[in-house]
Design an enzyme around this catalytic site. Structure first.
Site, PDB file in Angstrom:
ATOM      1  N   LYS A 209     -81.073  99.028  72.362  1.00  0.00           N
ATOM      2  CA  LYS A 209     -80.807  98.241  71.145  1.00  0.00           C
ATOM      3  C   LYS A 209     -80.668  96.774  71.503  1.00  0.00           C
ATOM      4  CE  LYS A 209     -78.316 102.110  69.128  1.00  0.00           C
ATOM      5  NZ  LYS A 209     -77.019 102.629  68.696  1.00  0.00           N
TER       6      LYS A 209
ATOM      7  N   ARG B  33     -72.403 112.042  63.378  1.00  0.00           N
ATOM      8  CA  ARG B  33     -72.947 112.165  62.020  1.00  0.00           C
ATOM      9  C   ARG B  33     -73.725 113.452  61.790  1.00  0.00           C
ATOM     10  NH1 ARG B  33     -76.133 106.682  62.336  1.00  0.00           N
ATOM     11  NH2 ARG B  33     -76.313 107.632  64.400  1.00  0.00           N
TER      12      ARG B  33
ATOM     13  N   HIS C 100     -67.886 103.045  61.205  1.00  0.00           N
ATOM     14  CA  HIS C 100     -67.058 102.725  62.372  1.00  0.00           C
ATOM     15  C   HIS C 100     -65.594 102.506  61.954  1.00  0.00           C
ATOM     16  CE1 HIS C 100     -70.961 101.062  64.261  1.00  0.00           C
ATOM     17  NE2 HIS C 100     -70.632 102.113  64.971  1.00  0.00           N
TER      18      HIS C 100
ATOM     19  N   SER D 263     -76.112 101.485  62.008  1.00  0.00           N
ATOM     20  CA  SER D 263     -76.264 100.058  62.312  1.00  0.00           C
ATOM     21  C   SER D 263     -77.739  99.695  62.443  1.00  0.00           C
ATOM     22  CB  SER D 263     -75.531  99.716  63.613  1.00  0.00           C
ATOM     23  OG  SER D 263     -74.163  99.973  63.489  1.00  0.00           O
TER      24      SER D 263
END
Ligand code: COA
Length: 163
Positions: free
Chosen positions: A44, A93, A16, A131
């Site tokens: 999440k 990604r 990040h 994360s």
């Protein structure tokens, strides 16, 4: 121009931070708002509270001109509109991210055609940072330090010890 970098940031990672710095290198005069999603988002369940995630983002970008962190709930595009933002920044990604991000970008564009999404590809060394992986590894007593800024490593250790 004002841009929004949204996410759960639970916790904020080296990946990040790299996106934030690369944005500022490209557009040093522009404002970047790190928009931290409150509560549960995209399935999440955060381990750090919204306040903790805000403090982390603020501390890590304290020396970077034109970067601020704010929390948001509800629709991202509504938050972006209220902030006067013209674009949403997201890191990519891999192909899985692309499928998810492309869908989100198209939905956001339907909701707010005036706001563009800009993707910044993850750096090679950050491609497997996540994360979710940080939370899983820390929860099982493992070491995820290499994915994290130093300050977050210590906070994660404290948090894991409490749980
Ligand atoms: N390098 C390494 N990793 C990176 C990276 C980079 N450059 N950029 C992103 N990542 C990773 C993160 O570590 C994280 O990994 P994980 O999914 O394995 O945990 C992942 O990419 C993305 O997480 P994060 O950046 O925290 O964002 P998010 O996907 O949790 O955020 C919101 C999603 C909040 C932006 C989205 O749910 C949202 O906009 N919600 C508001 C509701 C709304 O408006 N909905 C309508 C749109 S569908």
């Amino acid at each position: 121009m004002t841009a929004i970098f949204p996410g759960t940031f639970d916790p904020i990672t080296n990946g990040h931070l790299d996106i934030i710095h690369r944005f500022k290198r490209l557009w040093p005069e522009d404002k970047l708002i790190i928009a931290i999603a409150e509560g549960e988002n995209a399935g999440k369940k955060p381990i750090f509270t919204t306040e903790e995630r805000l403090d982390q983002a603020r501390a890590l970008t304290a020396g970077v001109r034109g970067v601020e962190a704010k929390a948001f709930a509800g629709l991202l595009v509504e938050f972006a509109r209220k902030a006067g933002a013209r674009c949403i920044i997201r890191g990519l990604r891999n192909g899985t991210d692309f499928d998810y991000e492309m869908e989100m970008a198209l939905i956001n564009r339907e909701l707010a055609p005036e706001i563009e999404t800009i993707f910044i590809p993850a750096a090679l060394e950050h491609m497997i940072i996540s994360s979710s992986a940080v939370r899983q590894i820390a929860g099982a007593g493992g070491n995820a330090d290499w994915m994290l800024p130093e300050q977050i490593r210590a906070e994660l250790r404290k948090k894991s010890a409490k749980q």
